[in-house]
Design an enzyme around this catalytic site. Structure first.
Site, PDB file in Angstrom:
ATOM      1  N   LYS A  43     -15.168  -9.790  -3.427  1.00  0.00           N
ATOM      2  CA  LYS A  43     -16.356  -9.626  -4.321  1.00  0.00           C
ATOM      3  C   LYS A  43     -17.550 -10.170  -3.730  1.00  0.00           C
ATOM      4  O   LYS A  43     -17.349 -11.052  -2.711  1.00  0.00           O
ATOM      5  CB  LYS A  43     -16.034 -10.009  -5.765  1.00  0.00           C
ATOM      6  CG  LYS A  43     -15.735 -11.312  -6.032  1.00  0.00           C
ATOM      7  CD  LYS A  43     -15.146 -11.506  -7.454  1.00  0.00           C
ATOM      8  CE  LYS A  43     -14.627 -12.798  -7.615  1.00  0.00           C
ATOM      9  NZ  LYS A  43     -15.227 -13.449  -8.561  1.00  0.00           N
ATOM     10  N   TYR A 270     -45.563 -26.524  -0.545  1.00  0.00           N
ATOM     11  CA  TYR A 270     -46.263 -26.144  -1.870  1.00  0.00           C
ATOM     12  C   TYR A 270     -46.021 -27.432  -2.799  1.00  0.00           C
ATOM     13  O   TYR A 270     -45.137 -28.228  -2.870  1.00  0.00           O
ATOM     14  CB  TYR A 270     -45.456 -25.128  -2.683  1.00  0.00           C
ATOM     15  CG  TYR A 270     -45.810 -23.888  -1.901  1.00  0.00           C
ATOM     16  CD1 TYR A 270     -47.097 -23.444  -1.966  1.00  0.00           C
ATOM     17  CD2 TYR A 270     -44.778 -22.888  -1.331  1.00  0.00           C
ATOM     18  CE1 TYR A 270     -47.309 -21.974  -1.411  1.00  0.00           C
ATOM     19  CE2 TYR A 270     -45.007 -21.896  -1.022  1.00  0.00           C
ATOM     20  CZ  TYR A 270     -46.262 -21.249  -0.851  1.00  0.00           C
ATOM     21  OH  TYR A 270     -46.477 -20.180  -0.196  1.00  0.00           O
TER      22      TYR A 270
HETATM   23  C1  PLP Z   1     -10.582 -13.609 -11.578  1.00  0.00           C
HETATM   24  C2  PLP Z   1     -10.632 -14.113 -10.408  1.00  0.00           C
HETATM   25  N1  PLP Z   1      -9.512 -14.388  -9.491  1.00  0.00           N
HETATM   26  C3  PLP Z   1      -9.579 -14.987  -8.426  1.00  0.00           C
HETATM   27  C4  PLP Z   1     -10.960 -15.460  -7.848  1.00  0.00           C
HETATM   28  C5  PLP Z   1     -10.604 -16.420  -6.512  1.00  0.00           C
HETATM   29  O1  PLP Z   1     -11.160 -17.447  -6.874  1.00  0.00           O
HETATM   30  P1  PLP Z   1     -11.355 -18.376  -5.399  1.00  0.00           P
HETATM   31  O2  PLP Z   1     -12.494 -18.014  -4.618  1.00  0.00           O
HETATM   32  O3  PLP Z   1     -11.389 -19.972  -6.231  1.00  0.00           O
HETATM   33  O4  PLP Z   1      -9.887 -18.449  -4.480  1.00  0.00           O
HETATM   34  C6  PLP Z   1     -12.046 -15.366  -8.589  1.00  0.00           C
HETATM   35  C7  PLP Z   1     -13.267 -15.878  -8.091  1.00  0.00           C
HETATM   36  O5  PLP Z   1     -14.265 -16.136  -8.643  1.00  0.00           O
HETATM   37  C8  PLP Z   1     -12.078 -14.589 -10.004  1.00  0.00           C
HETATM   38  O6  PLP Z   1     -13.010 -14.404 -10.485  1.00  0.00           O
END
Ligand code: PLP
Length: 381
Positions: A43, A270
């Site tokens: 993501k 700034y």
């Molecule tokens: C539901 C869920 N699973 C897994 C992960 C992966 O986590 P990580 O990046 O700490 O491995 C995330 C990351 O935000 C998440 O929201």
């Protein structure tokens, strides 16, 4: 590794070391029992690394499927030709469900209402729904609260969805083992509410990168959702995970676009938060908060120029940051400043950057903006 010559035309760029992804995935997989499925979390543009390129490499490295935040991200993956399973981690809006079905996504159900909306979308479209149920065992975010989960389990079975998985998410796996153990225990107890015949066919998952620390092969868990670790960052130092030696995949660089001398007493940037105490040679670097260097790093952080640490002077601005190069001989326009990563013998780690920038590693990576060119190294090193 020195700063790259790959991006000779760029002003600000991140270099993505794709072979490091192979190595990281290999090490993580080796630490897990072979039956455990690897859900690669891609993501937020693969944590800022660039989703299409990174997803392709992750698949080549042997991950089983993907997880993203929402339907739009999943659609991007489908557009570049990935037909692997894609799990939606966040709740899906009723208006997004038809597209989620059409894209053949694994939809996460977080409430009875969401499940009912999905049943309606299925009835309308005639498409099949593949679902995971997410249970809130103490995160207080997405997922059905564990005390209400049994009702959702029953609905999912009766609705005729293809029930593919059940999961929870840890809120404190990187810092509170006892709380994580309790979340696990709540989840495991709840699994007993799913008939054994159904349960045996489900993907059962809880662990993010930090959760892997306490992952138990004897438990029914048969999948993990890995983000941070595959990008080369252990969630905490001194842990079993750090001993896997994940390699940072991303480094961040920008060009010096101006060098000049300023007299003592000059106020820099700034709001004049820094006044020079000595005659100072400064370099203006073509990177700012418009690229992903937060203003919190103002007067606190350093960039590497010619292998040396150059303090940030005054406030980081949208497009430019000023650093002190008085003690670094012969810095010239066009030189590379490294914001994250190695230059010559020194390295600025994400942890260090986060301390200056007052942020967490996930945030440091995800807030690298579109303006920063992504340069992919594909060679094996
Ligand atoms: C539901 C869920 N699973 C897994 C992960 C992966 O986590 P990580 O990046 O700490 O491995 C995330 C990351 O935000 C998440 O929201």
């Amino acid at each position: 590794m020195g700063a790259s010559s790959h991006a000779s035309a760029a002003r600000a760029w991140v270099e993505i070391d794709l072979p490091a992804i192979d190595r990281n995935v290999g090490r993580i997989k080796q630490a897990l029992p072979p039956h455990v499925r690897y859900v690669a979390v891609v993501k937020a543009n693969a944590y800022g690394h660039g989703m299409p390129e990174v997803a392709t490499r992750l698949l080549q490295a042997g991950v089983d499927c993907f997880a993203v935040a929402n339907v739009a991200e999943a659609a991007n993956l489908r557009e570049v030709g990935h037909d692997a399973d894609i799990l939606l981690l966040s709740p899906t809006l009723p208006s997004e469900l038809p597209r989620a079905l059409a894209l053949d996504l694994d939809i996460t159900l977080n409430s009875l209402e969401e499940a009912q909306a999905l049943a309606a979308a299925v009835a309308k479209s005639g498409l099949k729904a593949k679902v995971h149920v997410k249970v809130d065992t103490g995160m207080g975010r997405a997922g059905v609260w564990h005390e209400q989960a049994a009702e959702l389990f029953a609905f999912v079975q009766a609705a005729g969805f293809e029930w593919r998985g059940v999961f929870t998410h840890f809120s404190d796996a990187d810092s509170d083992a006892a709380y994580t153990t309790n979340q696990r225990a709540i989840f495991l107890k709840l699994l007993e509410r799913i008939p054994a015949a159904v349960r045996s066919g489900l993907m059962i998952h809880a662990d993010n990168s930090a959760g892997l620390e306490s992952f138990s092969a004897s438990a029914p868990f048969n999948a993990v959702r890995v983000g941070l670790m595959q990008y080369g960052l252990p969630p905490s130092s001194g842990s079993f995970l750090a001993s896997l030696r994940p390699e940072p995949v991303l480094s961040f660089h920008a060009r010096v676009v101006l060098v000049k001398d300023l007299p003592a007493g000059t106020a820099v940037s700034y709001n004049r938060t820094k006044t020079l105490s000595r005659p100072t040679r400064v370099a203006i670097v073509a990177v700012g908060y418009g690229d992903g260097v937060p203003t919190a790093a103002s007067n606190r952080g350093f960039f590497l120029v010619r292998g040396q640490r150059c303090p940030i002077l005054g406030r980081v601005t949208m497009d430019q940051t000023i650093v002190d190069i008085t003690d670094v001989p012969s810095v010239a326009v066009g030189d590379i400043a490294t914001i994250l990563g190695a230059q010559r013998a020194d390295r600025i780690t994400v942890a260090e950057f986060c301390a200056w920038a007052d942020c967490i590693p996930w945030e440091a990576l995800c807030t690298l903006t579109q303006r920063v060119q992504r340069v992919y190294r594909t060679d094996r090193t």
